[in-house]
Scaffold this active site. Sequence first.
Site, PDB file in Angstrom:
ATOM      1  N   ALA A  18       0.834  -1.202   0.000  1.00 27.49           N
ATOM      2  CA  ALA A  18       0.000   0.000   0.000  1.00 27.49           C
ATOM      3  C   ALA A  18       0.873   1.258   0.000  1.00 27.49           C
ATOM      4  O   ALA A  18       1.206   1.787  -1.068  1.00 27.49           O
ATOM      5  CB  ALA A  18      -0.941  -0.021   1.208  1.00 27.49           C
ATOM      6  N   GLU A  60      10.420   7.543  -1.649  1.00 23.73           N
ATOM      7  CA  GLU A  60      10.748   6.800  -2.872  1.00 23.73           C
ATOM      8  C   GLU A  60      11.169   7.756  -3.985  1.00 23.73           C
ATOM      9  O   GLU A  60      10.488   8.774  -4.188  1.00 23.73           O
ATOM     10  CB  GLU A  60       9.531   5.985  -3.328  1.00 23.73           C
ATOM     11  CG  GLU A  60       9.098   4.955  -2.315  1.00 23.73           C
ATOM     12  CD  GLU A  60       7.748   4.324  -2.644  1.00 23.73           C
ATOM     13  OE1 GLU A  60       7.457   3.257  -2.090  1.00 23.73           O
ATOM     14  OE2 GLU A  60       6.985   4.905  -3.446  1.00 23.73           O
ATOM     15  N   HIS A 106       8.439  -0.724  -5.597  1.00 26.03           N
ATOM     16  CA  HIS A 106       7.148  -0.104  -5.922  1.00 26.03           C
ATOM     17  C   HIS A 106       6.702  -0.455  -7.349  1.00 26.03           C
ATOM     18  O   HIS A 106       6.249   0.412  -8.106  1.00 26.03           O
ATOM     19  CB  HIS A 106       7.189   1.414  -5.755  1.00 26.03           C
ATOM     20  CG  HIS A 106       5.839   2.014  -5.506  1.00 26.03           C
ATOM     21  ND1 HIS A 106       5.631   3.083  -4.679  1.00 26.03           N
ATOM     22  CD2 HIS A 106       4.601   1.682  -5.986  1.00 26.03           C
ATOM     23  CE1 HIS A 106       4.344   3.405  -4.653  1.00 26.03           C
ATOM     24  NE2 HIS A 106       3.696   2.566  -5.453  1.00 26.03           N
TER      25      HIS A 106
END
Length: 335
Positions: free
Chosen positions: A251, A281, A302
């Site tokens: 998530a 990120e 990701h």
Amino acid sequence: ATLRLRPLTQKVQLMTNHVRAVFLDHPSLDLGDLDLAPLRNGFDELHLFARTTPGQVIERLQGASVAITNKVVIDAAAMAASPDLKLILISATGTNNVDLAAARHHGITVCNCQGYGTPSVAQHTIMLLLNLATRLADYQKAVADGHWQQASQFCLLDYPIVELQGKTLGLLGHGELGSAVGRLAEAFGMRVLLGQIPGRPARPDRLPLDQLLSQVDALTLHCPLNEHTRHFIGMRELALLKPGAFVVNTARGGLIDEQALADALRSGHLGGAATDVLSVEPPTQGNPLLAGDIPRLIITPHNAWGSREARQRIVGQLTENAHGFFSGTALRVVS
């Protein structure tokens, strides 16, 4: 996520004008493997930029009626300096990179994409859980290091293997994505329990968080990051999990206290953890979970959402959102 439609209060004048659109970070969506023709056909001009720095945003929005962004920030200053901007299309579900209050102030409609990656993320979640349960990474390394070749018998069973059948999975988030993960887990013979998300009204079919954590053999997260859920899985919550439990997060990275997770893995309390997301990120400044001494941890970059099929669905939704706006009824409106 629910598909939201908004009838526009005023006729969209853009339909009779020259429509210029800019995609500020298109390689975050298209690797050269997608059909962008539907999107291109939606505008008189579509300019694709590989990367847009914060200092380039205002310049590239000049004269544009439509901005498309995945992660490039469009803030209040950029909107104030872009008088032609009428529509922002987010090529993702998350809206934290767009100042929604400023968009409302300037009369700019903002639409996102929803549900496009459900099959991709759901299978990635189960893949991570299966990798933890079967200790795949450890066995691959054992073969690469020559341990199987030196074994005294036909097989190598140095790392405990866990069957998912009969185990209990806790889901935190039971929307479209969480529901898909639950169905896949049930196909493996798991019992699925649903947990209460902080900040949401209590429901009889959702267990309070502490009760959920103490009962599950594996926990997966599928909820948004907000002021109620940031670090809602911390040291205390991880300690409530059964010894040997698995934790999977596909998530948002900020849902879990990453230092607490690293410590729980080092202590041996958890059976393993896997995450497709980190709090920042890309993690250019490091992250507690990137330390080299953390056992039984899987990190993917990701990319759970990134199947070609999912990314093509985003192209379709961007096209639908633009067409809906120009037709007088905006779709998937977030502001």
